[in-house]
Structures are given as structure tokens and as C-alpha cells.
Design a protein around this motif. Structure first.
Motif, PDB file in Angstrom:
ATOM      1  N   SER A  49     -12.978 -14.447   3.108  1.00  0.00           N
ATOM      2  CA  SER A  49     -13.138 -15.846   2.747  1.00  0.00           C
ATOM      3  C   SER A  49     -13.521 -15.964   1.282  1.00  0.00           C
ATOM      4  O   SER A  49     -14.040 -15.020   0.689  1.00  0.00           O
ATOM      5  CB  SER A  49     -14.224 -16.498   3.609  1.00  0.00           C
ATOM      6  N   VAL A  50     -13.254 -17.153   0.709  1.00  0.00           N
ATOM      7  CA  VAL A  50     -13.635 -17.419  -0.676  1.00  0.00           C
ATOM      8  C   VAL A  50     -13.917 -18.901  -0.820  1.00  0.00           C
ATOM      9  O   VAL A  50     -13.327 -19.734  -0.117  1.00  0.00           O
ATOM     10  CB  VAL A  50     -12.524 -16.954  -1.655  1.00  0.00           C
ATOM     11  N   MET A  51     -14.841 -19.221  -1.728  1.00  0.00           N
ATOM     12  CA  MET A  51     -15.164 -20.617  -2.026  1.00  0.00           C
ATOM     13  C   MET A  51     -15.189 -20.820  -3.529  1.00  0.00           C
ATOM     14  O   MET A  51     -15.813 -20.049  -4.253  1.00  0.00           O
ATOM     15  CB  MET A  51     -16.515 -21.012  -1.419  1.00  0.00           C
ATOM     16  N   ALA A  52     -14.530 -21.862  -3.977  1.00  0.00           N
ATOM     17  CA  ALA A  52     -14.515 -22.204  -5.393  1.00  0.00           C
ATOM     18  C   ALA A  52     -15.771 -22.987  -5.776  1.00  0.00           C
ATOM     19  O   ALA A  52     -16.562 -23.387  -4.924  1.00  0.00           O
ATOM     20  CB  ALA A  52     -13.274 -23.027  -5.710  1.00  0.00           C
ATOM     21  N   TRP A  53     -15.915 -23.248  -7.069  1.00  0.00           N
ATOM     22  CA  TRP A  53     -17.078 -23.978  -7.573  1.00  0.00           C
ATOM     23  C   TRP A  53     -17.165 -25.372  -6.957  1.00  0.00           C
ATOM     24  O   TRP A  53     -18.250 -25.917  -6.795  1.00  0.00           O
ATOM     25  CB  TRP A  53     -17.012 -24.081  -9.095  1.00  0.00           C
ATOM     26  N   ASN A  54     -15.994 -25.945  -6.594  1.00  0.00           N
ATOM     27  CA  ASN A  54     -15.983 -27.303  -6.043  1.00  0.00           C
ATOM     28  C   ASN A  54     -15.988 -27.305  -4.512  1.00  0.00           C
ATOM     29  O   ASN A  54     -15.683 -28.317  -3.894  1.00  0.00           O
ATOM     30  CB  ASN A  54     -14.769 -28.076  -6.566  1.00  0.00           C
ATOM     31  N   ARG A  55     -16.298 -26.144  -3.915  1.00  0.00           N
ATOM     32  CA  ARG A  55     -16.427 -25.960  -2.472  1.00  0.00           C
ATOM     33  C   ARG A  55     -15.094 -25.893  -1.740  1.00  0.00           C
ATOM     34  O   ARG A  55     -15.065 -25.920  -0.503  1.00  0.00           O
ATOM     35  CB  ARG A  55     -17.336 -27.023  -1.842  1.00  0.00           C
ATOM     36  N   PHE A  56     -13.998 -25.819  -2.462  1.00  0.00           N
ATOM     37  CA  PHE A  56     -12.711 -25.547  -1.814  1.00  0.00           C
ATOM     38  C   PHE A  56     -12.783 -24.150  -1.219  1.00  0.00           C
ATOM     39  O   PHE A  56     -13.231 -23.210  -1.858  1.00  0.00           O
ATOM     40  CB  PHE A  56     -11.576 -25.631  -2.834  1.00  0.00           C
ATOM     41  N   THR A  57     -12.294 -24.025   0.019  1.00  0.00           N
ATOM     42  CA  THR A  57     -12.419 -22.743   0.703  1.00  0.00           C
ATOM     43  C   THR A  57     -11.080 -22.242   1.230  1.00  0.00           C
ATOM     44  O   THR A  57     -10.121 -23.006   1.407  1.00  0.00           O
ATOM     45  CB  THR A  57     -13.386 -22.848   1.897  1.00  0.00           C
ATOM     46  N   ARG A  58     -11.045 -20.953   1.462  1.00  0.00           N
ATOM     47  CA  ARG A  58      -9.895 -20.327   2.115  1.00  0.00           C
ATOM     48  C   ARG A  58     -10.424 -19.192   2.989  1.00  0.00           C
ATOM     49  O   ARG A  58     -11.396 -18.523   2.629  1.00  0.00           O
ATOM     50  CB  ARG A  58      -8.913 -19.794   1.082  1.00  0.00           C
TER      51      ARG A  58
END
Length: 122
Positions: A49-58
Motif C-alpha cells: 500500500s501507499v499514501m500520498a501527501w494528500n491522502r490518496f491511496t493505492r
């Protein structure tokens, strides 16, 4: 430079839950994409899993619907809540961070933690 330290691994029975934490230091975590990978014995390191600075996730296909990533930028910490664990989830879990947008390949991450063992018994 960024230092990442994982915590929260351990032994759990199938169907149980665990939460991993990754504390970042050396750079504000809010500017980083932060994620988790795992590596089982004899296998390649796998995206979780990964989360961007703006909380977008995958999420990786094998954990969708069971694992949840979250982050607390004030604490420079990213979490991985793991539920309905299966024996095939057994692996060393690595926290990773990178500048810029999210990625799912190990080669795109600049910083790595030392790993936390998660063992799921059947």
C-alpha cells in the motif's frame, strides 16, 4: 535524508489483526509519499500500500479490503492496519518513502526501514 523505523509486528492467528507503525525522522513526512511493501522467504518484495501527501491511496490486490493505510503528519508516522490476516500474509513488512507522487515499484522509493516481521499462524 529520511530515517524510517517500523514497529508493531508480531505473531497472530489467522483471522486476527495487527497494526504496524512507521515513524519518519529527518524530513517532514507530509512532503513524502509513504508506503508499505512485504517480502516473504524466497519471494520478491511485494507492494502492499501507499499514501500520498494528500491522502490518496493505492493497495495491492492481495490486501484490498483487509488492510488500511493511514498517516499522521503531525507525528510523522504512517500506519498499516491489517485485518482478517491469512497465513500467506506472513512476511517482513518494510516501510518506504519517496518524494513526489505515489509509486508501487520498489525501485521508485528512496528510503527504507529495517523491516518488521509479521507471522500469521493457521
Amino acid at each position: 535524508q529520511v530515517q524510517l523505523v517500523e514497529s508493531g509486528g508480531g505473531l497472530v492467528q489467522a483471522g486476527g489483526s495487527l497494526r504496524l507503525a512507521c515513524a519518519a525522522s529527518g524530513r517532514t513526512a507530509s512532503s513524502l509519499s509513504m508506503g508499505w511493501f512485504r517480502q516473504a522467504p524466497g519471494k520478491e518484495r511485494e507492494f502492499v500500500s501507499v499514501m500520498a501527501w494528500n491522502r490518496f491511496t493505492r493497495y495491492g490486490d492481495s490486501v484490498k479490503g483487509r488492510f488500511t493505510i493511514d498517516r499522521d503528519n503531525a507525528e510523522n508516522t504512517v500506519y498499516l492496519q491489517m485485518t482478517r490476516l491469512k497465513p500467506e500474509d506472513t512476511a517482513v513488512y518494510y516501510c518506504a518513502a519517496r518524494t513526489g507522487w505515489i509509486a508501487t515499484n520498489t525501485r521508485d522509493f528512496d528510503y527504507w526501514g529495517q523491516g518488521a516481521q509479521v507471522t500469521v499462524s493457521s
